[in-house]
Design a protein around this motif. Structure first.
Motif, PDB file in Angstrom:
ATOM      1  N   GLY A  87       0.864  -1.217  -0.029  1.00 43.79           N
ATOM      2  CA  GLY A  87      -0.206   0.153  -0.055  1.00 43.79           C
ATOM      3  C   GLY A  87       0.800   1.014   0.041  1.00 43.79           C
ATOM      4  O   GLY A  87       0.712   2.207  -0.825  1.00 43.79           O
ATOM      5  N   PHE A  88       1.775   1.227   0.887  1.00 42.62           N
ATOM      6  CA  PHE A  88       2.773   2.512   0.889  1.00 42.62           C
ATOM      7  C   PHE A  88       3.543   2.397  -0.073  1.00 42.62           C
ATOM      8  O   PHE A  88       4.022   3.414  -0.774  1.00 42.62           O
ATOM      9  CB  PHE A  88       3.560   2.462   2.269  1.00 42.62           C
ATOM     10  CG  PHE A  88       2.672   2.928   3.402  1.00 42.62           C
ATOM     11  CD1 PHE A  88       2.172   4.399   3.434  1.00 42.62           C
ATOM     12  CD2 PHE A  88       2.370   2.190   4.450  1.00 42.62           C
ATOM     13  CE1 PHE A  88       1.385   4.853   4.471  1.00 42.62           C
ATOM     14  CE2 PHE A  88       1.448   2.551   5.495  1.00 42.62           C
ATOM     15  CZ  PHE A  88       1.271   3.770   5.560  1.00 42.62           C
ATOM     16  N   GLY A  89       4.051   1.259  -0.817  1.00 46.42           N
ATOM     17  CA  GLY A  89       4.707   1.343  -1.920  1.00 46.42           C
ATOM     18  C   GLY A  89       4.357   1.707  -3.093  1.00 46.42           C
ATOM     19  O   GLY A  89       4.778   2.565  -4.013  1.00 46.42           O
ATOM     20  N   LEU A  90       2.903   1.602  -3.247  1.00 44.43           N
ATOM     21  CA  LEU A  90       1.942   2.328  -4.400  1.00 44.43           C
ATOM     22  C   LEU A  90       1.902   3.719  -4.339  1.00 44.43           C
ATOM     23  O   LEU A  90       2.157   4.253  -5.345  1.00 44.43           O
ATOM     24  CB  LEU A  90       0.540   1.646  -4.344  1.00 44.43           C
ATOM     25  CG  LEU A  90      -0.568   1.986  -5.367  1.00 44.43           C
ATOM     26  CD1 LEU A  90       0.048   1.771  -6.834  1.00 44.43           C
ATOM     27  CD2 LEU A  90      -1.845   1.087  -5.286  1.00 44.43           C
ATOM     28  N   ILE A  91       1.920   4.246  -3.203  1.00 44.48           N
ATOM     29  CA  ILE A  91       1.865   5.599  -2.792  1.00 44.48           C
ATOM     30  C   ILE A  91       3.282   6.419  -3.427  1.00 44.48           C
ATOM     31  O   ILE A  91       3.363   7.131  -4.018  1.00 44.48           O
ATOM     32  CB  ILE A  91       1.407   6.170  -1.514  1.00 44.48           C
ATOM     33  CG1 ILE A  91       0.095   5.528  -1.186  1.00 44.48           C
ATOM     34  CG2 ILE A  91       1.717   7.365  -1.279  1.00 44.48           C
ATOM     35  CD1 ILE A  91      -0.104   5.678   0.385  1.00 44.48           C
ATOM     36  N   SER A 232      11.104   3.500   0.030  1.00 45.36           N
ATOM     37  CA  SER A 232      11.405   4.087   1.163  1.00 45.36           C
ATOM     38  C   SER A 232       9.914   3.975   1.855  1.00 45.36           C
ATOM     39  O   SER A 232       9.816   3.761   3.063  1.00 45.36           O
ATOM     40  CB  SER A 232      11.981   5.375   1.328  1.00 45.36           C
ATOM     41  OG  SER A 232      11.290   6.209   0.547  1.00 45.36           O
ATOM     42  N   LEU A 233       8.893   4.361   1.304  1.00 49.28           N
ATOM     43  CA  LEU A 233       7.627   4.174   2.048  1.00 49.28           C
ATOM     44  C   LEU A 233       7.171   2.821   2.319  1.00 49.28           C
ATOM     45  O   LEU A 233       6.669   2.549   3.461  1.00 49.28           O
ATOM     46  CB  LEU A 233       6.732   4.929   1.440  1.00 49.28           C
ATOM     47  CG  LEU A 233       6.789   6.472   0.844  1.00 49.28           C
ATOM     48  CD1 LEU A 233       5.401   7.192  -0.020  1.00 49.28           C
ATOM     49  CD2 LEU A 233       7.074   7.247   2.056  1.00 49.28           C
ATOM     50  N   ALA A 234       7.633   2.003   1.562  1.00 48.42           N
ATOM     51  CA  ALA A 234       7.071   0.522   1.511  1.00 48.42           C
ATOM     52  C   ALA A 234       7.760  -0.050   2.773  1.00 48.42           C
ATOM     53  O   ALA A 234       7.347  -0.642   3.829  1.00 48.42           O
ATOM     54  CB  ALA A 234       7.479  -0.234   0.620  1.00 48.42           C
ATOM     55  N   LEU A 235       9.158   0.528   2.922  1.00 50.41           N
ATOM     56  CA  LEU A 235      10.149   0.051   4.012  1.00 50.41           C
ATOM     57  C   LEU A 235       9.456   0.364   5.604  1.00 50.41           C
ATOM     58  O   LEU A 235       9.294  -0.089   6.507  1.00 50.41           O
ATOM     59  CB  LEU A 235      11.315   0.209   3.883  1.00 50.41           C
ATOM     60  CG  LEU A 235      12.028  -0.639   2.862  1.00 50.41           C
ATOM     61  CD1 LEU A 235      13.664  -0.219   2.694  1.00 50.41           C
ATOM     62  CD2 LEU A 235      12.048  -2.025   3.030  1.00 50.41           C
ATOM     63  N   GLY A 236       9.161   1.612   5.533  1.00 44.91           N
ATOM     64  CA  GLY A 236       8.541   2.467   6.682  1.00 44.91           C
ATOM     65  C   GLY A 236       7.107   1.532   7.151  1.00 44.91           C
ATOM     66  O   GLY A 236       6.914   1.293   8.090  1.00 44.91           O
ATOM     67  N   GLY A 237       6.242   1.038   5.830  1.00 42.30           N
ATOM     68  CA  GLY A 237       5.218   0.601   6.357  1.00 42.30           C
ATOM     69  C   GLY A 237       5.461  -1.005   7.046  1.00 42.30           C
ATOM     70  O   GLY A 237       4.693  -1.364   7.946  1.00 42.30           O
ATOM     71  N   PHE A 238       6.585  -1.538   6.533  1.00 44.55           N
ATOM     72  CA  PHE A 238       6.768  -2.743   6.932  1.00 44.55           C
ATOM     73  C   PHE A 238       7.281  -2.760   8.592  1.00 44.55           C
ATOM     74  O   PHE A 238       6.782  -3.745   9.508  1.00 44.55           O
ATOM     75  CB  PHE A 238       8.137  -3.608   6.084  1.00 44.55           C
ATOM     76  CG  PHE A 238       8.895  -4.611   7.132  1.00 44.55           C
ATOM     77  CD1 PHE A 238       8.464  -5.776   7.154  1.00 44.55           C
ATOM     78  CD2 PHE A 238      10.240  -4.249   7.644  1.00 44.55           C
ATOM     79  CE1 PHE A 238       9.242  -6.666   8.021  1.00 44.55           C
ATOM     80  CE2 PHE A 238      10.780  -5.188   8.284  1.00 44.55           C
ATOM     81  CZ  PHE A 238      10.202  -6.412   8.530  1.00 44.55           C
ATOM     82  N   VAL A 239       8.071  -1.732   8.849  1.00 43.69           N
ATOM     83  CA  VAL A 239       8.664  -1.628  10.229  1.00 43.69           C
ATOM     84  C   VAL A 239       7.231  -1.277  11.181  1.00 43.69           C
ATOM     85  O   VAL A 239       7.248  -1.879  12.094  1.00 43.69           O
ATOM     86  CB  VAL A 239       9.467  -0.346  10.420  1.00 43.69           C
ATOM     87  CG1 VAL A 239       9.821  -0.137  11.514  1.00 43.69           C
ATOM     88  CG2 VAL A 239      10.977  -0.673   9.499  1.00 43.69           C
TER      89      VAL A 239
END
Length: 320
Positions: A87-91, A232-239
């Protein structure tokens, strides 16, 4: 009992996929002219990076997704983590695409990006509370299992933590290999925690480790590709999602101290600049650029921040 299938194989599969996708996708990104734009007011050493392909987060996401699909049936708690990553990766992808491919310098408007982040976070919150029935209470570090529960404030706090974490990783992605190196250590931390707590997210955490190790083959200095907001946004979502699944939200300031310092340096710099009429606290923000302008080589900043994160992850394990 954890086996090689649950721990080692996700790392190996994601690493191989990421390492193979790199040489395939980098030329494609060059052909579509997905080149990085570098700030003129930044460190002069960064000007030579202009035109380096970005959006490399696509092969991080592809590797994590393809690997995790093998485990979704047996590990349902992977689903919210994977959704948050994608989801954050798509953004991030939409923002990158508008900026570097369509050449719209601002990418997504601020309200569009925030709306997207709120939407993804809302779905994550719903899934945690109503599907998995995971308590939002937070384990307090160094207390041997004592939890902190804010009651009805848990939901707004979730939005603050998730969106703050996502933007923290975004600010950290400014040097070759920095975000990848820091986050691979944090992903390893969550893999170990998941094993110890039987939290059910071990395969996806291990997939993130493998995907980042493969990506770093192309992202260490001098980088041949950047991950962009897609990664970078996707990794933040993972954490953030991993912290909520394991109820270790309060451990983020420990293991993710680098993320916090990056965000705080920007807030302090902008706030002080406005209040003081043009003065600065740091030579440049985010803080990794400050150290560069103090004379540190890019590779030294990455190494020091990674070492600090490694030590903090060990402290995080002790704090359990």
């Amino acid at each position: 009992m954890f086996t090689n299938y649950q721990v080692i194989m996700p790392v190996v599969i994601a690493f191989i996929l990421s390492a193979v996708l790199g040489p395939v996708m980098i030329p494609i990104l060059k052909r579509v002219k997905a080149g990085q734009m570098v700030r003129d007011d930044g460190p002069k050493s960064h000007l030579k990076k202009t035109g380096t392909p970005t959006m490399g987060g696509l092969f991080i996401l592809g590797s994590i997704l393809a690997t995790s699909l093998f485990y979704v049936k047996d590990y349902p708690k992977i689903i919210p983590v994977l959704f948050t990553i994608l989801g954050f990766g798509l953004i991030g992808f939409l923002d990158d695409y508008l900026k570097v491919v369509l050449k719209r310098s601002m990418g997504l408007k601020a309200w569009q990006k925030m709306l997207g982040q709120i939407l993804v976070t809302s779905i994550l919150a719903y899934y945690l509370v109503y599907i998995l029935d995971i308590p939002l209470a937070m384990k307090i570090p160094f207390t041997n299992g004592v939890f902190l529960d804010f009651g009805f404030l848990n939901i707004p706090l979730l939005f603050f933590i998730v969106i703050g974490c996502v933007n923290g990783t975004n600010f950290t992605d400014g040097l070759d290999g920095l975000l990848g190196s820091v986050t691979v250590l944090i992903a390893t931390f969550f893999a170990v925690v998941s094993i110890g707590l039987s939290a059910g997210i071990t395969p996806v955490a291990c997939a993130v480790v493998g995907a980042l190790l493969g990506f770093l083959l192309f992202n260490v200095h001098p980088a041949s590709v950047f991950m962009g907001d897609t990664g970078s946004l996707a990794l933040g979502g993972f954490v953030a999602a991993s912290a909520y699944i394991t109820q270790m939200q309060l451990f983020i300031p420990i293991i993710g101290l680098v993320y916090m310092l990056e965000v705080l340096s920007v807030i302090i710099q902008v706030g002080y600049f406005k209040l003081s009429g043009g003065k600065r606290v740091f030579k440049m923000a985010p803080i990794h650029h400050h150290f560069e302008l103090c004379g540190w080589k890019e590779t030294k900043v990455v190494a020091v921040f990674s070492i600090i994160t490694a030590v903090l992850c060990v402290i995080g394990l002790i704090a359990m």
